[in-house]
Design a protein around this motif. Sequence first.
Motif, PDB file in Angstrom:
ATOM      1  N   LEU A 146      38.199  30.687  63.210  1.00  0.00           N
ATOM      2  CA  LEU A 146      37.381  31.781  62.691  1.00  0.00           C
ATOM      3  C   LEU A 146      36.514  32.421  63.774  1.00  0.00           C
ATOM      4  O   LEU A 146      36.380  33.636  63.816  1.00  0.00           O
ATOM      5  CB  LEU A 146      36.516  31.299  61.531  1.00  0.00           C
ATOM      6  CG  LEU A 146      37.279  30.818  60.290  1.00  0.00           C
ATOM      7  CD1 LEU A 146      36.321  30.625  59.130  1.00  0.00           C
ATOM      8  CD2 LEU A 146      38.385  31.762  59.901  1.00  0.00           C
ATOM      9  N   HIS A 147      35.962  31.624  64.675  1.00  0.00           N
ATOM     10  CA  HIS A 147      35.091  32.181  65.716  1.00  0.00           C
ATOM     11  C   HIS A 147      35.879  32.992  66.748  1.00  0.00           C
ATOM     12  O   HIS A 147      35.286  33.674  67.586  1.00  0.00           O
ATOM     13  CB  HIS A 147      34.266  31.083  66.391  1.00  0.00           C
ATOM     14  CG  HIS A 147      35.090  30.138  67.221  1.00  0.00           C
ATOM     15  ND1 HIS A 147      35.385  30.386  68.549  1.00  0.00           N
ATOM     16  CD2 HIS A 147      35.693  28.973  66.911  1.00  0.00           C
ATOM     17  CE1 HIS A 147      36.139  29.401  69.019  1.00  0.00           C
ATOM     18  NE2 HIS A 147      36.344  28.531  68.046  1.00  0.00           N
ATOM     19  N   GLN A 148      37.215  32.928  66.702  1.00  0.00           N
ATOM     20  CA  GLN A 148      38.053  33.672  67.655  1.00  0.00           C
ATOM     21  C   GLN A 148      38.538  35.012  67.097  1.00  0.00           C
ATOM     22  O   GLN A 148      39.211  35.762  67.789  1.00  0.00           O
ATOM     23  CB  GLN A 148      39.295  32.839  68.013  1.00  0.00           C
ATOM     24  CG  GLN A 148      38.986  31.516  68.701  1.00  0.00           C
ATOM     25  CD  GLN A 148      40.245  30.654  68.840  1.00  0.00           C
ATOM     26  OE1 GLN A 148      41.031  30.526  67.898  1.00  0.00           O
ATOM     27  NE2 GLN A 148      40.428  30.080  70.019  1.00  0.00           N
ATOM     28  N   MET A 149      38.193  35.322  65.835  1.00  0.00           N
ATOM     29  CA  MET A 149      38.747  36.525  65.203  1.00  0.00           C
ATOM     30  C   MET A 149      38.349  37.804  65.934  1.00  0.00           C
ATOM     31  O   MET A 149      39.164  38.695  66.120  1.00  0.00           O
ATOM     32  CB  MET A 149      38.375  36.592  63.718  1.00  0.00           C
ATOM     33  CG  MET A 149      39.088  35.518  62.889  1.00  0.00           C
ATOM     34  SD  MET A 149      39.014  35.794  61.089  1.00  0.00           S
ATOM     35  CE  MET A 149      37.262  35.699  60.761  1.00  0.00           C
ATOM     36  N   ASP A 150      37.081  37.905  66.361  1.00  0.00           N
ATOM     37  CA  ASP A 150      36.649  39.094  67.107  1.00  0.00           C
ATOM     38  C   ASP A 150      37.397  39.208  68.435  1.00  0.00           C
ATOM     39  O   ASP A 150      37.829  40.287  68.817  1.00  0.00           O
ATOM     40  CB  ASP A 150      35.137  39.052  67.378  1.00  0.00           C
ATOM     41  CG  ASP A 150      34.317  39.468  66.164  1.00  0.00           C
ATOM     42  OD1 ASP A 150      34.848  40.211  65.306  1.00  0.00           O
ATOM     43  OD2 ASP A 150      33.152  39.059  66.081  1.00  0.00           O
ATOM     44  N   ALA A 151      37.543  38.084  69.128  1.00  0.00           N
ATOM     45  CA  ALA A 151      38.228  38.084  70.425  1.00  0.00           C
ATOM     46  C   ALA A 151      39.684  38.528  70.285  1.00  0.00           C
ATOM     47  O   ALA A 151      40.246  39.123  71.207  1.00  0.00           O
ATOM     48  CB  ALA A 151      38.158  36.691  71.063  1.00  0.00           C
ATOM     49  N   HIS A 152      40.285  38.252  69.133  1.00  0.00           N
ATOM     50  CA  HIS A 152      41.662  38.678  68.874  1.00  0.00           C
ATOM     51  C   HIS A 152      41.719  40.106  68.331  1.00  0.00           C
ATOM     52  O   HIS A 152      42.811  40.611  68.043  1.00  0.00           O
ATOM     53  CB  HIS A 152      42.341  37.715  67.894  1.00  0.00           C
ATOM     54  CG  HIS A 152      42.775  36.435  68.523  1.00  0.00           C
ATOM     55  ND1 HIS A 152      41.913  35.368  68.718  1.00  0.00           N
ATOM     56  CD2 HIS A 152      43.971  36.036  69.022  1.00  0.00           C
ATOM     57  CE1 HIS A 152      42.575  34.380  69.283  1.00  0.00           C
ATOM     58  NE2 HIS A 152      43.826  34.760  69.486  1.00  0.00           N
ATOM     59  N   GLY A 153      40.546  40.740  68.149  1.00  0.00           N
ATOM     60  CA  GLY A 153      40.509  42.134  67.718  1.00  0.00           C
ATOM     61  C   GLY A 153      40.880  42.373  66.270  1.00  0.00           C
ATOM     62  O   GLY A 153      41.352  43.457  65.921  1.00  0.00           O
ATOM     63  N   LEU A 154      40.662  41.357  65.418  1.00  0.00           N
ATOM     64  CA  LEU A 154      41.025  41.532  64.007  1.00  0.00           C
ATOM     65  C   LEU A 154      40.046  42.473  63.305  1.00  0.00           C
ATOM     66  O   LEU A 154      38.830  42.353  63.455  1.00  0.00           O
ATOM     67  CB  LEU A 154      41.043  40.184  63.280  1.00  0.00           C
ATOM     68  CG  LEU A 154      42.135  39.196  63.697  1.00  0.00           C
ATOM     69  CD1 LEU A 154      42.107  37.988  62.783  1.00  0.00           C
ATOM     70  CD2 LEU A 154      43.514  39.844  63.684  1.00  0.00           C
ATOM     71  N   ALA A 155      40.584  43.382  62.517  1.00  0.00           N
ATOM     72  CA  ALA A 155      39.783  44.364  61.786  1.00  0.00           C
ATOM     73  C   ALA A 155      38.826  43.670  60.821  1.00  0.00           C
ATOM     74  O   ALA A 155      39.110  42.575  60.325  1.00  0.00           O
ATOM     75  CB  ALA A 155      40.706  45.308  61.016  1.00  0.00           C
ATOM     76  N   GLY A 156      37.709  44.335  60.547  1.00  0.00           N
ATOM     77  CA  GLY A 156      36.721  43.791  59.615  1.00  0.00           C
ATOM     78  C   GLY A 156      37.300  43.489  58.249  1.00  0.00           C
ATOM     79  O   GLY A 156      36.975  42.478  57.631  1.00  0.00           O
ATOM     80  N   SER A 157      38.190  44.361  57.759  1.00  0.00           N
ATOM     81  CA  SER A 157      38.791  44.130  56.433  1.00  0.00           C
ATOM     82  C   SER A 157      39.626  42.852  56.430  1.00  0.00           C
ATOM     83  O   SER A 157      39.635  42.109  55.447  1.00  0.00           O
ATOM     84  CB  SER A 157      39.649  45.316  56.015  1.00  0.00           C
ATOM     85  OG  SER A 157      40.617  45.591  57.014  1.00  0.00           O
ATOM     86  N   ILE A 158      40.294  42.572  57.547  1.00  0.00           N
ATOM     87  CA  ILE A 158      41.090  41.343  57.664  1.00  0.00           C
ATOM     88  C   ILE A 158      40.148  40.139  57.712  1.00  0.00           C
ATOM     89  O   ILE A 158      40.367  39.135  57.028  1.00  0.00           O
ATOM     90  CB  ILE A 158      41.963  41.364  58.939  1.00  0.00           C
ATOM     91  CG1 ILE A 158      42.921  42.550  58.917  1.00  0.00           C
ATOM     92  CG2 ILE A 158      42.696  40.044  59.121  1.00  0.00           C
ATOM     93  CD1 ILE A 158      44.071  42.452  57.979  1.00  0.00           C
ATOM     94  N   GLN A 159      39.085  40.239  58.517  1.00  0.00           N
ATOM     95  CA  GLN A 159      38.140  39.123  58.625  1.00  0.00           C
ATOM     96  C   GLN A 159      37.497  38.825  57.267  1.00  0.00           C
ATOM     97  O   GLN A 159      37.297  37.664  56.919  1.00  0.00           O
ATOM     98  CB  GLN A 159      37.074  39.433  59.675  1.00  0.00           C
ATOM     99  CG  GLN A 159      37.658  39.515  61.090  1.00  0.00           C
ATOM    100  CD  GLN A 159      36.605  39.431  62.167  1.00  0.00           C
ATOM    101  OE1 GLN A 159      35.570  38.782  61.999  1.00  0.00           O
ATOM    102  NE2 GLN A 159      36.860  40.065  63.301  1.00  0.00           N
TER     103      GLN A 159
END
Length: 155
Positions: A125-138
């Motif tokens: 979960l803490h890697q989601m931003d680093a992988h560039g996942l959209a806010g809606s996906i997060q």
Amino acid sequence: SSEPFTRQQFAPGHLTSTALVWNPALTKVLLVHHKRLDRWLLPGGHVEEADASVWDAAAREAVEETSVTLDVSHSPFLAGMDVHGIPGNIREPYHLHHDVIVCFRAQAEPLAVSEESNAVAWCELHQMDAHGLAGSIQRSVRRSLNRLEQAARKG
């Protein structure tokens, strides 16, 4: 449109199916690095005529793209929606994918890369931003985890 799943429906786009797959420990979600779009995404794609449902399409795409083994004892559920633009090319104009995000749980962690992807990975979960996942996906990821944890507490 009367055919919301057809690939030929470009205005406003068409429904697509995406798999949000948790690892067995519920600590990581499955991602693919998409070749054409050159970014990390949840596995997914178009609903094919052979798919009995959006759920089946999401499961098929996850297995095709990552070779993940899904836990059949886990009932899939709707985790969210995501709308994103798909760049035009020779075959099709720019259009929107209205992604139905279906939550699954994997039976095991081993994965394999398909020809559609540069890489596959389990993402914490803490890697989601680093992988560039959209806010809606997060948000869908967090929503699905809350539901799974609630279900586990109820036993």
